[in-house]
Design an enzyme around this catalytic site. Sequence first.
Site, PDB file in Angstrom:
ATOM      1  N   ASP A  37       0.838  -1.246  -0.171  1.00  0.00           N
ATOM      2  CA  ASP A  37      -0.128  -0.037   0.022  1.00  0.00           C
ATOM      3  C   ASP A  37       0.798   1.385  -0.020  1.00  0.00           C
ATOM      4  OD1 ASP A  37       0.800  -0.549   2.638  1.00  0.00           O
ATOM      5  OD2 ASP A  37      -0.951  -0.036   3.686  1.00  0.00           O
ATOM      6  N   HIS A 240      23.624   6.381 -19.544  1.00  0.00           N
ATOM      7  CA  HIS A 240      22.562   6.340 -18.512  1.00  0.00           C
ATOM      8  C   HIS A 240      22.868   5.668 -17.111  1.00  0.00           C
ATOM      9  CE1 HIS A 240      19.643   7.018 -22.117  1.00  0.00           C
ATOM     10  NE2 HIS A 240      20.042   8.076 -21.849  1.00  0.00           N
ATOM     11  N   ASP A 257      25.332  14.156 -14.019  1.00  0.00           N
ATOM     12  CA  ASP A 257      24.040  14.772 -14.824  1.00  0.00           C
ATOM     13  C   ASP A 257      22.954  14.884 -13.730  1.00  0.00           C
ATOM     14  OD1 ASP A 257      21.868  15.347 -16.426  1.00  0.00           O
ATOM     15  OD2 ASP A 257      22.735  13.958 -17.962  1.00  0.00           O
ATOM     16  N   ASP A 268      18.460  20.618 -16.120  1.00  0.00           N
ATOM     17  CA  ASP A 268      19.045  19.542 -16.552  1.00  0.00           C
ATOM     18  C   ASP A 268      20.500  19.743 -16.804  1.00  0.00           C
ATOM     19  OD1 ASP A 268      19.845  17.028 -17.742  1.00  0.00           O
ATOM     20  OD2 ASP A 268      18.666  17.426 -19.555  1.00  0.00           O
ATOM     21  N   HIS A 347      25.522  10.708 -28.989  1.00  0.00           N
ATOM     22  CA  HIS A 347      24.423  11.001 -28.956  1.00  0.00           C
ATOM     23  C   HIS A 347      23.979  12.546 -29.557  1.00  0.00           C
ATOM     24  CE1 HIS A 347      25.666  14.024 -25.589  1.00  0.00           C
ATOM     25  NE2 HIS A 347      26.556  12.906 -25.054  1.00  0.00           N
ATOM     26  N   HIS A 351      18.022  18.641 -26.509  1.00  0.00           N
ATOM     27  CA  HIS A 351      16.575  18.138 -26.665  1.00  0.00           C
ATOM     28  C   HIS A 351      15.539  19.354 -25.830  1.00  0.00           C
ATOM     29  CE1 HIS A 351      16.848  17.267 -22.342  1.00  0.00           C
ATOM     30  NE2 HIS A 351      17.864  16.550 -22.634  1.00  0.00           N
ATOM     31  N   HIS A 358      12.769  15.582 -21.184  1.00  0.00           N
ATOM     32  CA  HIS A 358      12.853  15.888 -22.469  1.00  0.00           C
ATOM     33  C   HIS A 358      11.465  16.297 -22.919  1.00  0.00           C
ATOM     34  CE1 HIS A 358      16.013  12.317 -22.482  1.00  0.00           C
ATOM     35  NE2 HIS A 358      16.353  13.491 -22.091  1.00  0.00           N
ATOM     36  N   GLU A 382      24.272  19.808 -24.850  1.00  0.00           N
ATOM     37  CA  GLU A 382      25.128  19.022 -23.930  1.00  0.00           C
ATOM     38  C   GLU A 382      25.984  17.975 -24.918  1.00  0.00           C
ATOM     39  OE1 GLU A 382      22.555  15.739 -22.633  1.00  0.00           O
ATOM     40  OE2 GLU A 382      20.720  17.032 -23.230  1.00  0.00           O
ATOM     41  N   TYR A 386      33.154  10.454 -25.208  1.00  0.00           N
ATOM     42  CA  TYR A 386      33.165   9.044 -24.200  1.00  0.00           C
ATOM     43  C   TYR A 386      34.122   8.113 -24.827  1.00  0.00           C
ATOM     44  CZ  TYR A 386      28.948  11.657 -23.262  1.00  0.00           C
ATOM     45  OH  TYR A 386      27.805  12.555 -23.004  1.00  0.00           O
ATOM     46  N   ARG A 403      30.934  15.327 -20.346  1.00  0.00           N
ATOM     47  CA  ARG A 403      29.771  15.857 -21.039  1.00  0.00           C
ATOM     48  C   ARG A 403      29.597  17.090 -20.399  1.00  0.00           C
ATOM     49  NH1 ARG A 403      26.267  12.130 -20.799  1.00  0.00           N
ATOM     50  NH2 ARG A 403      24.976  12.488 -19.010  1.00  0.00           N
ATOM     51  N   GLU A 405      26.668  20.113 -20.009  1.00  0.00           N
ATOM     52  CA  GLU A 405      25.182  20.312 -20.551  1.00  0.00           C
ATOM     53  C   GLU A 405      24.695  21.619 -19.717  1.00  0.00           C
ATOM     54  OE1 GLU A 405      22.587  17.491 -19.154  1.00  0.00           O
ATOM     55  OE2 GLU A 405      20.859  18.176 -20.631  1.00  0.00           O
TER      56      GLU A 405
HETATM   57  N1  GLY Z   1      19.499  14.200 -18.072  1.00  0.00           N
HETATM   58  C1  GLY Z   1      18.939  13.478 -19.322  1.00  0.00           C
HETATM   59  C2  GLY Z   1      19.752  14.160 -20.520  1.00  0.00           C
HETATM   60  O1  GLY Z   1      20.528  14.795 -20.278  1.00  0.00           O
HETATM   61  O2  GLY Z   1      19.005  14.097 -21.532  1.00  0.00           O
HETATM   62 MN    MN Z   2      19.695  16.651 -21.115  1.00  0.00          MN
HETATM   63 MN    MN Z   3      21.136  15.706 -18.496  1.00  0.00          MN
END
Ligand code: GLY
Ligand code: MN
Ligand code: MN
Length: 436
Positions: A37, A240, A257, A268, A347, A351, A358, A382, A386, A403, A405
């Site tokens: 619950d 991820h 991140d 983000d 990548h 976004h 996103h 971003e 890597y 990265r 961002e």
């Molecule tokens: N934290 C998710 C992205 O950077 O898209």
């Molecule tokens: Mn992002």
């Molecule tokens: Mn991110």
Amino acid sequence: MNMHSIEFKQRRDALMARMGEGIAIIPTAPEVTRNRDSHYPYRFDSYFYYLTGFTEPESVLVLIAGEENKSILFCRDKDVEREIWDGFRFGPDAAKTEFSFDAAYTMRELDKMVPQWMGNQSTLFYSLGADTMWDTRVTHWLNTVKTQTRAGVSAPASIVDVRQHLDAMRLFKSPFEIDLMRQSANIAAQAHNRAMQKVAVGKLEYEIEAEFLHEFYRKGAQAPAYTSIVAGGANACTLHYNANNCELNDGDLLLIDAGCELHGYASDITRTFPVNGKFTGPQKTLYELVLSAQLAAIEAAKPGNHWNAPHEAALDILVQGFIDEKLCHGSKDEVIESASYRQFYMHRTGHWLGLDVHDVGDYKNKAGDWAILEAGNTLTVEPGCYVRPADNVPEHFWNIGIRIEDDVLITEGGHEVLTQAAIKTVSGIEAHMQRS
Ligand code: GLY
Ligand code: MN
Ligand code: MN
């Protein structure tokens, strides 16, 4: 009346203007059981919230557009007994006034009222397929209306996905939304700066994740916007990664991140910095490369440019750097053409950002061309790099994952970096991490 309710009412009016004529049904998200619950922390549906500002579960918005527009809320009953257990709830009467609806009813009336209003509407605006429970319920209402054909009542002839209108609307942030996004970005930026000072050789990744949660909640954010990535050393090469359970080693970089959600709005941010406070030569080389790519991409984030311009600007710099550092081979055109750079940058450069990390909104128009950036759009920038160990890769770069961002608002004159408070130059990071 809630001081912001007029903004939400204006959004409902704007949606009804787009609908022209018809009925829209927009339920909020269900509560989700975690085990037995206990529930997961409740998060409303972004579309429902965008139109209402109402955060209680078990609520549905109904809009009736036509000669006279009407917005109607269905919500939980006022229930003093339940409130002893679960806390305050508005109930229909207070919700109607506080949130500027034309009418409000309890959820118990939903199955009775909605089929009545659906009759003789030309179009049903509903997100078919988003939730099978609601699909079944809406189908039942449609069938109820269809049984009345001999009484001269017709069911909607078409069903339009209401998200197509809402996605287009949500792409442009109002001053009220931008203010919240600035605040969300600022909380996350301060959390990153603080984390840089908390990091030390021998600490565990989850200890640093805890520093973010501490800072987010302490500053009034309701939740992290997504599961934080706290990735030391080679873990940063897993895009991820979120196990967040390894020790931080001397000589490694740490990629974080992490962003928060403030009144629905996500930030983000990614920052990458040395665990011991000082970049090694190879780390600095790749860091400076990603930073140059990011600055060029941010420069390309301005009105009139197309969506992919920041990505192209970043790629141009990254690919040249990869060639200079013997990560890629051939001319810049060859590396881009063959996409061999994807071994190190797999990548895209950003976004849309907003109520969803996103966020919704098209990236291309119907002709297949990239969307054009316009004032009021918010996006992330971003780029990264890597480097997994491989025979074709110089060993001094192995296991470096970087990265950087930031969150960017497109303005009339160019852009505003909402997350600019988060330190990101090599000298800035090294100075900030120095402890006496
Ligand atoms: N934290 C998710 C992205 O950077 O898209
Ligand atoms: Mn992002
Ligand atoms: Mn991110």
